[in-house]
Design a protein around this motif. Structure first.
Motif, PDB file in Angstrom:
ATOM      1  N   TRP A 119       2.813   8.343   3.923  1.00 55.69           N
ATOM      2  CA  TRP A 119       1.396   8.028   3.717  1.00 55.69           C
ATOM      3  C   TRP A 119       0.647   8.370   4.999  1.00 55.69           C
ATOM      4  CZ3 TRP A 119      -0.642   6.627  -0.814  1.00 55.69           C
ATOM      5  CH2 TRP A 119      -1.972   6.166  -0.829  1.00 55.69           C
ATOM      6  N   PRO A 120      -0.394   9.193   4.922  1.00 54.64           N
ATOM      7  CA  PRO A 120      -1.111   9.551   6.154  1.00 54.64           C
ATOM      8  C   PRO A 120      -1.729   8.329   6.841  1.00 54.64           C
ATOM      9  CG  PRO A 120      -1.668  11.041   4.367  1.00 54.64           C
ATOM     10  CD  PRO A 120      -0.908   9.909   3.757  1.00 54.64           C
ATOM     11  N   GLU A 121      -1.458   8.202   8.120  1.00 53.04           N
ATOM     12  CA  GLU A 121      -2.026   7.104   8.902  1.00 53.04           C
ATOM     13  C   GLU A 121      -3.490   7.435   9.204  1.00 53.04           C
ATOM     14  OE1 GLU A 121      -0.280   4.460   9.969  1.00 53.04           O
ATOM     15  OE2 GLU A 121       1.568   5.174   9.031  1.00 53.04           O
ATOM     16  N   PRO A 122      -4.303   6.403   9.465  1.00 50.75           N
ATOM     17  CA  PRO A 122      -5.675   6.698   9.900  1.00 50.75           C
ATOM     18  C   PRO A 122      -5.621   7.579  11.154  1.00 50.75           C
ATOM     19  CG  PRO A 122      -5.393   4.342   9.482  1.00 50.75           C
ATOM     20  CD  PRO A 122      -4.030   4.954   9.387  1.00 50.75           C
ATOM     21  N   GLY A 123      -6.416   8.605  11.174  1.00 52.18           N
ATOM     22  CA  GLY A 123      -6.451   9.490  12.341  1.00 52.18           C
ATOM     23  C   GLY A 123      -5.467  10.640  12.268  1.00 52.18           C
ATOM     24  N   GLU A 124      -4.515  10.537  11.346  1.00 56.93           N
ATOM     25  CA  GLU A 124      -3.496  11.589  11.253  1.00 56.93           C
ATOM     26  C   GLU A 124      -4.086  12.902  10.716  1.00 56.93           C
ATOM     27  OE1 GLU A 124       0.023  10.311   9.169  1.00 56.93           O
ATOM     28  OE2 GLU A 124       0.578  12.385   8.693  1.00 56.93           O
ATOM     29  N   LEU A 125      -4.958  12.783   9.730  1.00 57.14           N
ATOM     30  CA  LEU A 125      -5.601  13.974   9.172  1.00 57.14           C
ATOM     31  C   LEU A 125      -7.038  14.036   9.677  1.00 57.14           C
ATOM     32  CD1 LEU A 125      -4.472  13.629   5.425  1.00 57.14           C
ATOM     33  CD2 LEU A 125      -3.325  14.888   7.260  1.00 57.14           C
TER      34      LEU A 125
END
Lengths: 302, 187, 388
Positions: free
Chosen positions: C182-188
């Motif tokens: 699951w993409p973490e906040p800030g990852e994308l």
């Protein structure tokens, strides 16, 4: 009237409407209503559909949007929900609102979302050359009903009422001395909920010519004569069922007539002005209750 | 350890028997077990009337193609489903059916290993036919040894509402008892 | 440590929208996109965002365009019949430079077709569905994590280029559940609309920055040909406006090309695939490799504007002898591939239209057939070499 002019975009004048068209009268009354409410231009959005009336946004110095045919209310729903602080006015023709946009019209009424819809009802499609609209009276001649219309028309105000609008009024471009249109528009603008002001207006270029109704001036008198203010009616006639179509009886004659004989007059006035839950408000309450619920649940778990 | 890697399962029954849920739970349990997983399903009217199916792939490596191409295992808890999918099963595969609601035609000999177990009857004994799917899940996992029972239970409990947790936990255990090694293949 | 989660395609799409900062969602139920609507209905109000179920898809796209002009990041999702209805609004969004995201989970068509069966037959409609020349960006995804990422990218492109962005999914991908990080906040990366340097200097069209209705400068938005201030333009001025609009998107084709290239140096066959069909192609490459036939895969995530340069680059050097385009339609992307390669190498098509996915075996077989006897013997020689 310098006040009115200050609300117009000079570079967009002269407008595209024919000489004698009723649309300008409605725009003038809208401007005066806004002005008297004391709203700043920045907090008003005017959204139009397609057709003669749809050109309204171009000439007005508000936040304006000229959208697609029949969808102005759907666009306006998006604008209002995303920016509830804006006063959103929608300018539609009768074909725009009740023909191609009929679905959006009934659903905007149903939600009772805080929009003010002005329907410029000239009884046909003007911009494309005067074709049959869902509001064209029986027997009327248009470019597609050369020998007289056989389609029973919609009554837009009645439609709005049945669909759930909480403010519904009808008037005409005939100036009946007490500035009824401006009053109605002002009440509609100030109303919290979906408000409709249907304005019967003259299209001398098509409706007038095709139906032998004379010049714009004569058409205005015709509008006066074929309508009947609600308050002048015997009590029983306040009920919608009494209202039908055909329009040859004068107001003076109407006063002395029996209810069944009155069938056929177009009623004007305020048909509904009720305080009911408004959609953007209800949505904000939903947001808050869910957020509170989630917060409590989180606190309970922790 | 998977009997085959990747391992492909087709779970079938009638619409409403909860086969899609079983697929999701098994995929979730596979994930807890550390496998890569893919779950697909037949969807729409077909899932409401007649045979419905859900498919799961468990693999120790990334799954390129996410649909089941050659099933290693078939679960059928309705006759419709067995009639439709049974004949598509490869020879070296395993089939689990409900012993009462699925009749194996005697005229055919099945090359596959077939287990017929009282899945729906067991759910009825627990007082709710609706947990037939979870009974089946318990049974198939015990038969195949795909994931640990703890992970399977965790996955089941994640997917069911609080008031049905106990019932589903019992269904899973009852299913596992059906699938114990003594269970005999009939085909 | 990051955990993997079991996520459905439609859920990844909805959550990708939320991750990208979607403030406003309007939609109408339709298989197989309905879960996106349902998740948005559940999540958006509790996150202080706006969700509304409209009376139809025309109203849905109209509402998101209105909301976009009121300053919101907006999205809707639908499938074939609804996508057809939305074409009117897509044209309006294109000419009014409205940032918005439209998800089309493709199903078998035309018309009601087979609502629960998959397809990739809306590719050309996504590009040309609305009337008139117009710019549009069309993206796609081949897996659940990819769906999340491409939804975020759709918002980024919409905001950066001020254009409607269409994300093409399909029934299988929409309902597929896979394990993903699951993409973490800030990852994308998440791109937001840029405000203009000053409200006074702001022109609603053909310029930089964005100011909403009610944002301090009163302007007009119209679907008619218009000048930078939103007033009617005609003739040469209308033509110039249209050319500039197209150039803003087409001139950035390679900047917005999203793809993956898995092309070994000795590959003689190139598979050009997109969407869910990539999964079969990737497996087919493995199957062929096991038989000693080396194939490469070019996965396109940006479909329009079509990254022609990328495709030409992939066959440069003369190593690639043939191209196969598998897709779930009767030949759409392949037309573009043929046009661009202009006879440099033979291009074969593999279409499937019974509502099911193209299988890896079908692709492998098509390639073996296309490669012909010489490749077959080469394959056998290699296989013999490998075993000896």
């Amino acid at each position: 009237m310098p006040r009115v002019e200050s609300y117009l975009r000079g570079e967009e004048l002269p407008h595209v409407w024919c000489a004698g068209c009723g649309n300008g009268t409605i725009v003038r009354e809208l401007i005066q209503a806004v002005d008297q409410l004391g709203w700043s231009k920045d907090e008003v959005a005017v959204i139009g559909g397609i057709g003669c009336s749809g050109r309204t946004p171009f000439i007005l110095d508000f936040n304006t949007m000229h959208t697609t045919h029949g969808r102005a209310l759907a666009f306006a729903t998006g604008v209002k929900l995303a920016r509830p602080e804006l006063h959103v006015v929608v300018a539609s023709g009768d074909g725009d609102a009740s023909g191609i946009g009929g679905n959006h019209f009934i659903h905007a009424c149903r939600r009772n979302i805080d929009l003010t819809l002005l329907v410029f009802n000239n009884g046909l499609y003007g911009q494309t050359g005067g074709q049959l609209a869902p509001t064209t009276p029986m027997g009327a001649r248009t470019a597609t009903t050369r020998t007289g219309n056989i389609d029973p028309p919609f009554d837009i105000a009645q439609l709005a009422l049945a669909a759930g609008a909480s403010f519904v009024a009808r008037t005409t471009t005939f100036d009946n001395q007490d500035q009824e249109m401006k009053r109605f528009i002002q009440l509609a603008l100030a109303h919290r909920g979906f408000s409709l002001v249907e304005v019967l207006c003259q299209c001398p270029t098509y409706f007038g010519r095709m139906n032998g109704l004379g010049d714009p001036h004569e058409m205005l008198f015709h509008l006066r004569d074929e309508t009947l203010p609600l308050e002048e009616l015997p009590e029983v006639l306040h009920r919608w069922e009494e209202q039908v179509r055909a329009q040859t009886v004068s107001l003076e004659q109407a006063k002395g007539m029996l209810p069944e004989e009155l069938a056929g007059k177009i009623l004007t006035g305020i048909f509904c002005n009720e305080d009911r839950p408004e959609y953007t408000q209800s949505y904000q309450e939903l947001q808050q209750s869910l957020q509170t619920h989630d917060k409590q649940e989180k606190a309970g778990v922790a | 350890m998977l009997p085959q890697d990747p391992y492909q399962l087709r779970l079938s029954g009638s619409g409403g028997q909860g086969l899609i849920t079983v697929g999701v739970i098994l995929a979730e349990a596979g994930l807890l077990e550390g496998y890569r997983v893919a779950q697909t399903q037949s969807y729409g009217p077909e899932a409401r009337l007649g045979a419905s199916r859900s498919e799961v792939i468990l693999s120790s490596r990334p799954i390129a193609y996410p649909e089941v191409s050659e099933p290693d295992f078939l679960l059928s808890i309705s006759q419709d489903a067995f009639d439709k999918y049974g004949s598509q099963m490869p020879e070296k595969s395993l089939i689990l059916v409900d012993d009462f609601y699925v009749t194996l035609s005697r005229s055919e000999s099945y090359p596959q290993q077939i287990y017929a177990l009282p899945i729906i009857h067991t759910a009825e004994e627990l007082g709710n036919k609706l947990v037939s799917n979870v009974v089946a899940l318990g049974a198939l996992n015990r038969l195949l040894g795909l994931v640990s029972e703890a992970h399977l239970k965790e996955a089941v409990l994640r997917r069911v509402p609080a008031k049905y947790r106990e019932l589903n936990a019992s269904a899973l255990e009852a299913g596992a008892r059906l699938g114990r090694p003594q269970a005999k293949a009939v085909g | 440590m990051k955990k993997r989660r079991l996520v459905q395609g439609n859920e990844a799409c909805a959550q990708g929208g939320l991750y990208a900062g979607c403030d406003f969602y309007a939609g109408y139920p339709i298989t197989p996109a309905t879960e996106i609507l349902e998740i948005m209905a559940r999540e958006m109000p509790r996150q202080g965002r706006v969700f509304i179920q409209m009376e139809d898809e025309i109203a849905s796209i109209s509402a998101i365009i209105g909301a976009a002009w009121a300053g919101a990041k907006t999205m809707t999702a639908t499938s074939g019949p609804g996508f057809s209805l939305m074409q009117e609004g897509i044209g309006y969004a294109a000419i009014t430079e409205t940032p918005c995201v439209i998800v089309d989970s493709q199903r078998w068509g035309p018309s009601t077709g087979q609502p629960t069966k998959t397809s990739q037959a809306d590719l050309m409609q996504a590009r040309w569905g609305t009337h008139g020349d117009h710019p549009v960006i069309v993206l796609t995804a081949s897996g659940v994590r990819d769906t999340f990422e491409m939804t975020v990218e759709a918002f980024n492109f919409a905001e950066r280029y001020r254009v409607p962005v269409i994300l093409l999914l399909d029934e299988v991908l929409s309902h597929l559940r896979e394990d993903i990080y699951w993409p973490e906040p800030g990852e994308l990366e998440v791109i937001d609309r840029e405000p203009p340097s000053s409200p006074e200097a702001f022109a609603p069209f053909g310029g930089h920055g964005f100011l909403p209705l009610g944002g301090g400068k009163r302007f007009n938005v119209t679907g008619m040909a218009h000048d930078k201030q939103g007033f009617v333009a005609r003739g040469a001025q209308a033509a110039a406006g249209l050319r500039a609009l197209m150039e803003r998107i087409e001139g950035q084709t390679m900047t917005m090309a999203r793809y993956s290239e898995e092309i070994p140096d000795d590959a003689e066959t190139l598979i050009v695939a997109y969407g869910i069909t990539v999964r079969a192609a990737r497996r087919a490459v493995q199957l062929l490799a096991a038989e000693g036939l080396v194939a490469g895969l070019l996965e396109l995530r940006t479909l329009w504007p079509f990254p022609a340069e990328l495709l030409r680059g992939a066959i440069q050097g003369g190593q690639i002898k043939r191209v196969l385009v598998p897709e779930l339609n009767l030949g759409q992307l392949v037309l573009e591939v043929e046009r661009i390669l202009a006879g440099q190498v033979p291009v074969a098509r593999l279409g499937r239209v019974d509502g099911y996915l193209i299988t890896p075996e079908q692709i492998a077989e098509a390639i073996t057939e296309q490669a012909g006897p010489s490749a077959e013997s080469k394959r056998q020689r290699r296989a013999a070499h490998a075993t000896s």
